[in-house]
Scaffold this motif. Structure first.
Motif, short mmCIF file in Angstrom:
data_model
loop_
_atom_site.label_atom_id
_atom_site.label_comp_id
_atom_site.label_asym_id
_atom_site.label_seq_id
_atom_site.Cartn_x
_atom_site.Cartn_y
_atom_site.Cartn_z
N SER A 282 2.44 2.05 -3.46
CA SER A 282 1.52 1.87 -4.59
C SER A 282 1.27 3.15 -5.38
N GLY A 283 1.88 4.26 -4.99
CA GLY A 283 1.67 5.50 -5.73
C GLY A 283 2.46 5.52 -7.03
N THR B 6 3.00 6.63 -0.56
CA THR B 6 1.73 7.33 -0.28
C THR B 6 1.70 7.92 1.12
N ARG B 7 2.63 7.51 1.97
CA ARG B 7 2.77 8.12 3.30
C ARG B 7 4.20 7.87 3.78
N ARG C 118 7.59 4.76 -8.90
CA ARG C 118 6.53 4.75 -7.89
C ARG C 118 6.70 5.97 -7.00
N THR C 119 5.76 6.13 -6.08
CA THR C 119 5.93 7.12 -5.02
C THR C 119 5.32 6.55 -3.76
N ASP D 198 0.82 -1.21 0.00
CA ASP D 198 0.00 0.00 0.00
C ASP D 198 0.86 1.26 0.00
N GLU D 199 1.89 1.26 0.82
CA GLU D 199 2.74 2.44 0.95
C GLU D 199 3.51 2.74 -0.34
N ASN E 212 -3.64 8.16 -9.26
CA ASN E 212 -3.31 7.73 -7.90
C ASN E 212 -4.57 7.67 -7.05
N GLY E 213 -4.42 7.14 -5.84
CA GLY E 213 -5.52 7.16 -4.88
C GLY E 213 -6.73 6.36 -5.32
N LYS F 48 6.71 11.02 2.75
CA LYS F 48 5.58 10.91 1.83
C LYS F 48 5.86 11.70 0.56
N GLY F 49 5.48 11.11 -0.59
CA GLY F 49 5.66 11.79 -1.86
C GLY F 49 7.00 11.57 -2.52
#
Length: 498
Positions: A99-100, A379-380, A376-377, A96-97, A120-121, A391-392
């Protein structure tokens, strides 16, 4: 100095100072970031890294800094994950972290934040889920799409026979055939190879592939993140990418209009039909992620992805087999023993053809099509090993470092189907086989690509023997490498009927 000139200089100094401070703030005060080379404000490590050879630089930096390190592309902070252990821990263990979608400014502008690849999101989750469900519904992984691939490959075989022993470049033949498979899913039908619109679409795909592999595109992408308004007026590959995106969009919207006129909501025939039905269902939902723009962009991404990557992989695979005729001969022997000449290959044959399956896996491993993975990035904020990743932060999951891990694949720089065979000659699976990436952002078309690769390659080798135009020992199978992807050098070959 004239007042106007003094004012201009003052504004330039102010803007430059603000950019400097913004970049410095972003690059400093970042806590326990993974180590990395010293970066300069604004330009980061751009002077130390050659974008065209970035995957090679990543190898060198990993040798110095270990399996997780930080670089700066301009002011963009990038954490690189290098090797099986750290890539698996991040992409799967912390799915999850991680997955951006990472920052890719030029392509984000083309996508307008829509579609599956660059969203995203919640938008990404809903569009990806919808795409996977409907790709399966319209045949991915099923007998129906297997028959569709076989049908299209018959057209390919006919084109190959019509070369009549003359040398040719296989690029267009493979691209047309594989593109028509994804066209049958998203548009509901195949195109004639001479269809003007189809020819235009294929030329756009090929031009975009060249542009994406250009080092200038990487430079322009970095500049675009700083000066988006200014870059809209400056010549460069980014402007051609924008223009091509509009061409794709116009074509898809034409097809959408045609689909609306013939749509039967009870019996959707393809991806566009299914999306139109979904649009109708979501009409009263003001927060819906399903709209005409997400339809257009999702369709474009499926078409381009289904056209380009598998055809490049197959083209590279044929070049490798030209280099190693003894490997091709072993595949011929297995095809003759398991399938024969009286019927076409089918997916049920694969389990009885361990050597061919190993060759296909080794081709994908060896070419490492996307060596650094699609960015990727996080997400938190993430704690990984002893480090903190804000994050980011953009993430490069270096897929080649997994595919070339010498502990799993001895002498990884050598092409060897034995990497996927056990001591008894049976096919051997590997957790290190990640050409489609891993985790929640794994390629949505993986199942289709696997089917295409097996069926098309085995049918080519069932019907033909490959012959190079130069001595096999002189064939160069090192890739034309870039920031984005690997590709084979241009070549020609003969195909001789068996």
């Amino acid at each position: 100095m004239e007042p106007l000139g003094a004012t201009t200089v003052f504004l330039v100094i102010c803007v430059s100072s603000l950019l400097f401070l913004s970049a410095w703030r972003k690059m400093s005060g970042s806590g326990k970031l993974p180590p990395g080379p010293v970066a300069f404000p604004i330009i980061g490590n751009m002077l130390q890294l050659t974008m065209k050879n970035l995957p090679q630089h990543i190898d060198e930096l990993s040798a110095k800094y270990g399996p997780i390190f930080t670089i700066y592309l301009g002011s963009e902070r990038v954490v690189v994950l290098y090797g099986h252990e750290i890539v698996k821990e991040a992409l799967i263990g912390l799915g999850d972290e991680f997955s951006g979608r990472g920052s890719m400014p030029i392509f984000e502008k083309s996508a307008k934040g829509r579609g599956i690849l660059f969203s995203n999101g919640e938008q990404w989750k809903q569009l990806r889920r919808f795409a996977l469900t409907n790709l399966r519904h319209f045949g991915m992984g099923k007998k129906s799409i297997e028959e569709r691939i076989q049908e299209e490959t018959y057209f390919l075989m006919e084109r190959l026979r019509n070369t009549h022993g003359r040398p040719f470049d296989p690029t267009l033949f493979l691209t047309h055939a594989l593109s028509n498979v994804i066209c049958s899913i998203v548009f509901g039908d195949r195109f004639d190879y001479e269809d003007k619109k189809f020819v235009t679409l294929i030329s756009l795909v090929q031009e975009n592939d060249k542009l994406q592999r250009s080092p200038w595109t990487a430079v322009c992408s970095g500049l675009y993140s700083f000066f988006p308004t200014l870059m809209a007026y400056i010549p460069g590959p980014h402007r051609r990418i924008f223009k091509n995106a509009q061409e794709f969009r116009r074509f898809v919207l034409e097809r959408v209009k045609m689909h609306k006129e013939s749509l039967d909501p009870n019996y959707p025939q393809d991806f566009i039909d299914a999306f139109l039905v979904k649009l109708e269902q979501e009409q009263k939902n003001v927060q819906s992620e399903f709209n005409v723009e997400s339809l257009a962009r999702s369709t474009i991404e499926l078409f381009v992805g289904g056209t380009g990557t598998t055809s490049i992989t197959l083209k590279y695979g044929l070049l490798i087999l030209l280099k190693y005729p003894e490997i091709e001969e072993k595949v011929h022997e297995e095809i003759d023993r398991v399938i024969g000449q009286s019927r076409s290959p089918c997916m049920a044959d694969r389990s009885q053809m361990p050597y061919t399956d190993a060759v296909i896996h080794e081709i994908q491993r060896f070419i490492a099509l996307v060596p650094l993975g699609v960015p990727r990035t996080v997400t938190r904020e993430v704690h990984l090993k002893q480090y903190v990743i804000p994050k980011g932060t953009t993430i490069f999951p270096a897929l080649k470092s997994v595919l070339y891990d010498s502990r799993e694949f001895p002498n990884p720089e050598q092409f060897n189907p034995g990497h996927f065979l056990d001591e008894n000659g049976a096919f051997k699976k590997s957790d290190y086989f990640v050409p489609f990436s891993a985790g929640k952002r794994i390629c949505v078309g993986e199942g289709l690509a696997r089917m295409e690769f097996f069926l098309v390659l085995t049918m080519i080798l069932q019907n033909f023997t490959l012959k190079p135009v130069v001595d096999a020992k002189d064939i160069d199978i090192t890739p034309e490498s870039s920031f984005m992807s690997n590709a084979p050098k241009s070549y020609q070959l003969y195909v001789l009927p068996r």
